[in-house]
Design an enzyme around this catalytic site. Structure first.
Site, PDB file in Angstrom:
ATOM      1  N   SER A   1      -1.182   4.698  34.653  1.00 50.76           N
ATOM      2  CA  SER A   1      -0.500   4.940  35.928  1.00 50.76           C
ATOM      3  C   SER A   1       0.959   5.211  35.613  1.00 50.76           C
ATOM      4  O   SER A   1       1.483   4.733  34.595  1.00 50.76           O
ATOM      5  CB  SER A   1      -0.618   3.715  36.833  1.00 50.76           C
ATOM      6  OG  SER A   1       0.250   3.818  37.946  1.00 50.76           O
TER       7      SER A   1
ATOM      8  N   TYR B   1       0.395  -5.371  37.902  1.00 51.19           N
ATOM      9  CA  TYR B   1      -0.235  -4.065  37.734  1.00 51.19           C
ATOM     10  C   TYR B   1       0.580  -3.196  36.767  1.00 51.19           C
ATOM     11  O   TYR B   1       0.031  -2.572  35.852  1.00 51.19           O
ATOM     12  CB  TYR B   1      -0.364  -3.382  39.084  1.00 51.19           C
ATOM     13  CG  TYR B   1      -1.009  -2.028  39.027  1.00 51.19           C
ATOM     14  CD1 TYR B   1      -2.387  -1.902  38.847  1.00 51.19           C
ATOM     15  CD2 TYR B   1      -0.258  -0.867  39.160  1.00 51.19           C
ATOM     16  CE1 TYR B   1      -2.988  -0.651  38.794  1.00 51.19           C
ATOM     17  CE2 TYR B   1      -0.848   0.384  39.111  1.00 51.19           C
ATOM     18  CZ  TYR B   1      -2.215   0.491  38.928  1.00 51.19           C
ATOM     19  OH  TYR B   1      -2.802   1.733  38.876  1.00 51.19           O
TER      20      TYR B   1
END
Length: 249
Positions: free
Chosen positions: A135, A148
């Site tokens: 990501s 995350y």
């Protein structure tokens, strides 16, 4: 067909990006082994792709890796898309230890376990490709997603370490790093209303320089390109950003 005769293991194949990548490899003739902890989603994939081998279970547990390798035999390509991003995990003070451990386990530890599982045979055959889903949060932290972001930064370094250690053994490892995609991950989607999802989509369109969210289909096409030695054989150890220009903002 680009991947005819190739055994491709896809972790997190039941929905979202993993499902789109599964379809792409199926159309290109790959022999598929699909892993997900969502049995209903896997059952749907089994109906769509009748020749695929199915393994249901938690990717962060080593027995699932062992079971997968028993089914798959030597693996040519590993795709790891499993990931969670619970709404309850925010900044560091606001993230429980339980959420932290769960995110690291699913997003990073499972990637390590599957890589550790497939690499020995790849090293022996002097050929193999690993592609992890990262990501842009792993490169540029997003607000209130501490765990995350850390997990995805770890995935990027995992791929870089594999690429460095095993390049001379014919093995490549890269990370696909999307920005906003057309839907949130399955764990978040279950907890968001249609109104919440629509607001998210509108916000994404406003934030992304190209003015829209990324589509699973275009990410899947990029994933196949990165796994195709004929066109991407000189690319390894790289976080490949596909974010509509968000990293420029």
């Amino acid at each position: 067909m680009r991947f005819a005769g190739k055994t491709v293991v896809i972790v997190g194949a039941g929905s979202g990006l993993g499902a789109a990548i599964t379809e792409g490899f199926a159309l290109e003739g790959a022999r598929l082994v699909l892993i997900d902890r969502d049995k209903e989603a896997l059952d749907r994939q089994a109906i769509r792709f009748a020749s695929a081998r199915i393994v249901c279970g938690d990717a962060a547990e080593n027995p699932i890796v062992e079971q997968t390798l028993e089914v798959s035999g030597p693996v040519d390509i590993l795709i790891h898309t499993a990931g969670i991003d619970p709404l309850s995990a925010t900044d560091v003070p606001g993230t429980s230890l339980e959420d932290w451990q769960s995110i690291i386990s699913v997003n990073l530890t499972s990637a390590f376990l599957f890589a550790r599982g497939v690499l020995p045979a790849m090293i022996s055959r002097r050929s193999g490709c690993l592609l992890f889903t990262g990501s842009i949060a792993g490169l540029k932290p997003t607000p209130r997603e501490a765990a995350y972001a850390v997990s995805k930064a770890g995935v990027i370094q995992l791929a870089r370490a594999i690429a460095l250690d095993h390049a001379r053994q014919g093995i490549r490892a890269n990370v696909l790093c999307p920005g906003f995609l057309e839907s949130v991950m399955a764990d978040r989607k279950q907890r968001m209303s249609e109104s919440d999802l629509a607001k998210r989509s509108q916000a994404a369109a406003a934030m992304v320089p190209v003015g829209r969210e990324g589509q699973y289909g275009e990410m899947a096409a990029l994933a196949l390109t990165l796994c195709d030695d004929a066109v991407s054989g000189y690319i390894t150890g790289q976080p490949i950003v596909a974010d509509g220009g968000m990293m420029l903002a």
